[in-house]
Design a protein around this motif. Structure first.
Motif, PDB file in Angstrom:
ATOM      1  N   SER A   1      11.636 -16.041  30.746  1.00  0.00           N
ATOM      2  CA  SER A   1      11.724 -14.876  29.865  1.00  0.00           C
ATOM      3  C   SER A   1      13.151 -14.734  29.350  1.00  0.00           C
ATOM      4  CB  SER A   1      11.292 -13.607  30.607  1.00  0.00           C
ATOM      5  OG  SER A   1      12.177 -13.339  31.681  1.00  0.00           O
TER       6      SER A   1
ATOM      7  N   GLU B   1       4.272 -12.235  25.330  1.00  0.00           N
ATOM      8  CA  GLU B   1       4.517 -12.314  26.775  1.00  0.00           C
ATOM      9  C   GLU B   1       5.735 -11.488  27.166  1.00  0.00           C
ATOM     10  OE1 GLU B   1       2.702 -16.739  27.849  1.00  0.00           O
ATOM     11  OE2 GLU B   1       4.768 -16.542  27.133  1.00  0.00           O
TER      12      GLU B   1
ATOM     13  N   ALA C   1       4.594  -8.006  27.472  1.00  0.00           N
ATOM     14  CA  ALA C   1       3.834  -7.790  28.701  1.00  0.00           C
ATOM     15  C   ALA C   1       4.750  -7.667  29.905  1.00  0.00           C
ATOM     16  CB  ALA C   1       2.835  -8.930  28.910  1.00  0.00           C
ATOM     17  N   LEU C   2       5.857  -8.398  29.904  1.00  0.00           N
ATOM     18  CA  LEU C   2       6.785  -8.353  31.033  1.00  0.00           C
ATOM     19  C   LEU C   2       7.635  -7.083  31.045  1.00  0.00           C
ATOM     20  CD1 LEU C   2       7.951 -12.082  31.105  1.00  0.00           C
ATOM     21  CD2 LEU C   2       6.391 -10.954  32.692  1.00  0.00           C
ATOM     22  N   THR C   3       7.524  -6.273  30.014  1.00  0.00           N
ATOM     23  CA  THR C   3       8.246  -4.998  29.995  1.00  0.00           C
ATOM     24  C   THR C   3       7.368  -3.829  30.436  1.00  0.00           C
ATOM     25  OG1 THR C   3       7.681  -4.709  27.652  1.00  0.00           O
ATOM     26  CG2 THR C   3       9.777  -5.803  28.160  1.00  0.00           C
ATOM     27  N   MET C   4       6.183  -4.118  30.948  1.00  0.00           N
ATOM     28  CA  MET C   4       5.302  -3.063  31.441  1.00  0.00           C
ATOM     29  C   MET C   4       5.952  -2.352  32.627  1.00  0.00           C
ATOM     30  SD  MET C   4       2.478  -2.792  29.725  1.00  0.00           S
ATOM     31  CE  MET C   4       1.573  -3.672  28.447  1.00  0.00           C
TER      32      MET C   4
ATOM     33  N   PRO D   1       4.094  -4.134  37.866  1.00  0.00           N
ATOM     34  CA  PRO D   1       3.658  -5.545  37.833  1.00  0.00           C
ATOM     35  C   PRO D   1       2.146  -5.689  37.696  1.00  0.00           C
ATOM     36  CG  PRO D   1       4.376  -4.904  40.042  1.00  0.00           C
ATOM     37  CD  PRO D   1       4.755  -3.787  39.135  1.00  0.00           C
TER      38      PRO D   1
ATOM     39  N   GLU E   1       0.165  -3.861  35.778  1.00  0.00           N
ATOM     40  CA  GLU E   1      -0.120  -3.792  34.347  1.00  0.00           C
ATOM     41  C   GLU E   1       0.354  -5.057  33.633  1.00  0.00           C
ATOM     42  OE1 GLU E   1       0.061   0.979  33.472  1.00  0.00           O
ATOM     43  OE2 GLU E   1       1.961  -0.129  33.495  1.00  0.00           O
ATOM     44  N   ALA E   2       1.490  -5.588  34.064  1.00  0.00           N
ATOM     45  CA  ALA E   2       1.982  -6.830  33.466  1.00  0.00           C
ATOM     46  C   ALA E   2       1.027  -7.985  33.742  1.00  0.00           C
ATOM     47  CB  ALA E   2       3.376  -7.155  34.005  1.00  0.00           C
ATOM     48  N   ASP E   3       0.491  -8.052  34.964  1.00  0.00           N
ATOM     49  CA  ASP E   3      -0.448  -9.113  35.315  1.00  0.00           C
ATOM     50  C   ASP E   3      -1.709  -9.033  34.451  1.00  0.00           C
ATOM     51  OD1 ASP E   3      -1.405 -11.266  37.248  1.00  0.00           O
ATOM     52  OD2 ASP E   3      -2.938  -9.731  37.544  1.00  0.00           O
TER      53      ASP E   3
ATOM     54  N   SER F   1      -1.959  -7.620  31.444  1.00  0.00           N
ATOM     55  CA  SER F   1      -1.611  -7.937  30.056  1.00  0.00           C
ATOM     56  C   SER F   1      -1.452  -9.439  29.851  1.00  0.00           C
ATOM     57  CB  SER F   1      -0.327  -7.206  29.661  1.00  0.00           C
ATOM     58  OG  SER F   1      -0.489  -5.806  29.745  1.00  0.00           O
TER      59      SER F   1
ATOM     60  N   LEU G   1      10.870  -4.756  36.557  1.00  0.00           N
ATOM     61  CA  LEU G   1       9.441  -4.960  36.735  1.00  0.00           C
ATOM     62  C   LEU G   1       9.069  -5.032  38.213  1.00  0.00           C
ATOM     63  CD1 LEU G   1       6.656  -5.506  35.476  1.00  0.00           C
ATOM     64  CD2 LEU G   1       7.243  -7.946  35.442  1.00  0.00           C
TER      65      LEU G   1
END
Length: 559
Positions: free
Chosen positions: A65, A110, A113-116, A119, A121-123, A125, A148
């Motif tokens: 990232s 991506e 998604a990593l800014t959710m 973790p 929610e990121a998974d 997304s 995160l």
């Protein structure tokens, strides 16, 4: 005088003709019609299975990232790296583990998604963006400053096939230095989500971990059922005192809410059927002991093995199915022996008040004193708390099916499977082990069958048996090839076909038809039939041979 000579000549020719017909036509025809039919088998290919080499290939994708690589380092990605390890089991089967790792940078979606905020929610997304194939692992590397992951957590493994790994800042130097520093943590993530050497070794050695010889270690290795195309799951409610307890359990709703989601995820592995029953006046095989300190009764760990046999006789499910049966028993103690608690080997009360028997099932004791009230009127109407019961049975079911509890490395967070009962990567771990187990079992079955048929030449080998053997060999070769290619789902299906075909051939009833009819018995049966006919022919041939020698000697004397 001339008539006598002609008569002798005719008799001699008739005897020779009969002998020629018997020897040239009769004996070969008899031998051919009485021989054992044996279809051809691929003995050479089966013998090569003993030296089988397995190579398990895991596709790993590492995604960097923003903030984990410097601009100079980003120019060198994407790139691909291959890492191999080689092991052996009992000095026979060579194991190669191959990790094909692809490195790339994260896309814009991506990154979002990593800014959710969490973790989980990121998974979710990341899963919605792209679904990873079975057996693969995707690791997202985030910078140390990312919020995160909680403080102190170095990695997060979600419910799917993705993980988040905390890396460093854009380290100065080449990309090789970054990958080298990331290597140990990355290997821990991959082994957590795929397999370890101990997992595959246990699957190849009948699930008994090497180096563990104590009773506890052996029981842990043997508690899971062997791989099977189907399983029967039976839930039984044991009410030993119907006069005191009027029990009601919503087993249908509980199975639908807790067990069925897990079985749906395990559909590629095996077929499952679920049934339930209520057994009245079913008692345990041992008498619990009263413990005044807790004002109740206890069952010690040493007495638990004696509990199963008397109850199993009333279950009636093992004889009705050819598939392994998983028994889950809910026992409500009778009023005179309530409350009843289970104690472990150290004398402590088991929190779940339950225990499981390897490759059999589990039993939970459910105490109901809190339902009595101040002045109970028997029978007491009791609605069983299925949430607490099914939570225990679900954990036992996972263990019995081979879904082992993963010990996370320090700093790793593992997301709970939730209502589904199993995560995608836990399913992959089970598939890796089951595939290796199926390959080992099918190889052993085919090798044993080939040795048996080679040693006993009187066993009939029908064409359908040969077809099953050929199919098993081809499926084994395909499973090994798919494992090497990293196609876990196809490798498992091929190994499943291999074990089914090999067992159908090994247990075919036609293999026993002439097992006790060797050649000496065949001669003993036919000699009394052929001997009366053979003696005159043999004597005629001897007489003809004698006359021939006599004439030859007279001719020599005359010359």
């Amino acid at each position: 005088m001339a008539a006598t000579i002609v008569e002798k000549w005719r008799g001699r020719n008739a005897a020779l003709a009969i002998a020629a017909v018997v020897i040239i036509i009769g004996i070969p025809l008899w031998w051919k019609t009485t021989e054992t039919y044996r279809a051809g088998l691929p003995y050479s290919e089966i013998s090569q299975l003993e030296n089988l080499q397995l190579q398990l290939t895991v596709a790993v994708e590492v995604v960097f990232s923003r903030g984990t690589l410097t601009p100079e380092q980003q120019k060198k990605v994407p790139l691909t790296d291959t890492h191999e390890k080689e092991h052996s089991v009992d000095g026979k089967t060579n194991l190669k583990y191959r990790y094909e790792t692809k490195y790339r940078t994260a896309t814009v979606m991506e990154e979002d998604a990593l800014t959710m905020p969490t973790p989980e929610e990121a998974d979710l997304s990341l899963f919605r963006l792209s679904e990873s194939p079975c057996g693969s692992v995707v690791v997202y590397v985030i910078p140390e400053s990312s919020t995160l992951l909680p403080e102190g957590a170095s990695a997060y493994v979600g419910k799917r096939r993705t993980a988040v790994l905390r890396g460093g800042r854009g380290r100065p130097g080449g990309l090789a230095a970054v990958l080298e520093a990331l290597g140990p943590a990355l290997e821990q993530v991959v082994q957590t989500m795929s397999f370890t050497h101990q997992d595959i070794t246990a699957a190849l050695t009948d699930r008994v971990p090497l180096g563990k010889t104590n009773r506890e270690g052996r029981a842990d290795g043997m508690r899971a059922f062997k791989s099977s195309p189907g399983y029967e799951i039976t839930f039984s409610l044991l009410n030993p005192d119907p006069k005191s307890h009027d029990l009601h359990w919503d087993i249908e709703g509980a199975v639908k809410g807790y067990i069925q989601p897990l079985l749906d995820k395990l559909t590629p592995i095996a077929n499952f059927s679920v049934d339930s029953q209520i057994l009245y006046y079913a008692i345990l095989g041992v008498s619990p002991r009263h413990d005044a300190s807790i004002d109740g009764y206890t069952l010690s760990a040493d007495s638990l093995p004696h509990v199963i046999n008397p109850v199993e006789a009333r279950l009636g499910s093992n004889a009705a199915s050819s598939f392994p049966v998983l028994n889950f028993l809910l026992y409500v103690p009778d009023a005179p022996h309530s409350p009843l608690y289970i104690r472990d080997h150290s004398g402590k009360t088991v929190p779940t008040n339950a225990f499981h028997s390897p490759r059999w099932g589990g039993i939970m004791v459910f105490n109901v004193q809190e339902h009595y009230g101040e002045e109970p009127r028997f029978p007491v109407h009791i609605n069983i708390d299925m949430v607490r019961v099914m939570g225990v049975f679900l954990a036992q079911l996972r263990l019995l099916l081979g879904i082992q509890q993963v010990q996370a490395p320090p700093g790793f967070l593992l997301q709970s499977p939730g209502n589904e009962g199993v995560t995608d990567w836990e399913l992959d771990r089970l598939l890796w082990a089951r595939t290796a187990e199926n390959i080992a079992t099918a190889t052993t079955t085919l090798t044993s069958l080939a040795q048996l048929l080679d040693e006993i030449g009187n066993i009939v080998i029908n064409d359908n048996i040969a077809e099953q053997v050929y199919s098993a060999v081809v499926s084994l070769q395909l499973a090994v090839a798919e494992l090497e290619a990293g196609n876990l789902a196809f490798a498992f299906q091929a190994s499943k076909e291999a074990i089914l075909s090999s067992e159908r051939a090994f247990f075919d009833p036609s293999l026993l038809h002439l097992l006790y009819f060797p050649d000496d018995q065949k001669f003993a049966i036919y000699i009394p039939l052929f001997l009366p006919m053979s003696v005159p022919i043999l004597l005629s041939l001897l007489k003809i041979a004698g006359e021939y020698r006599k004439r030859r000697s007279e001719r020599v004397k005359t010359d």
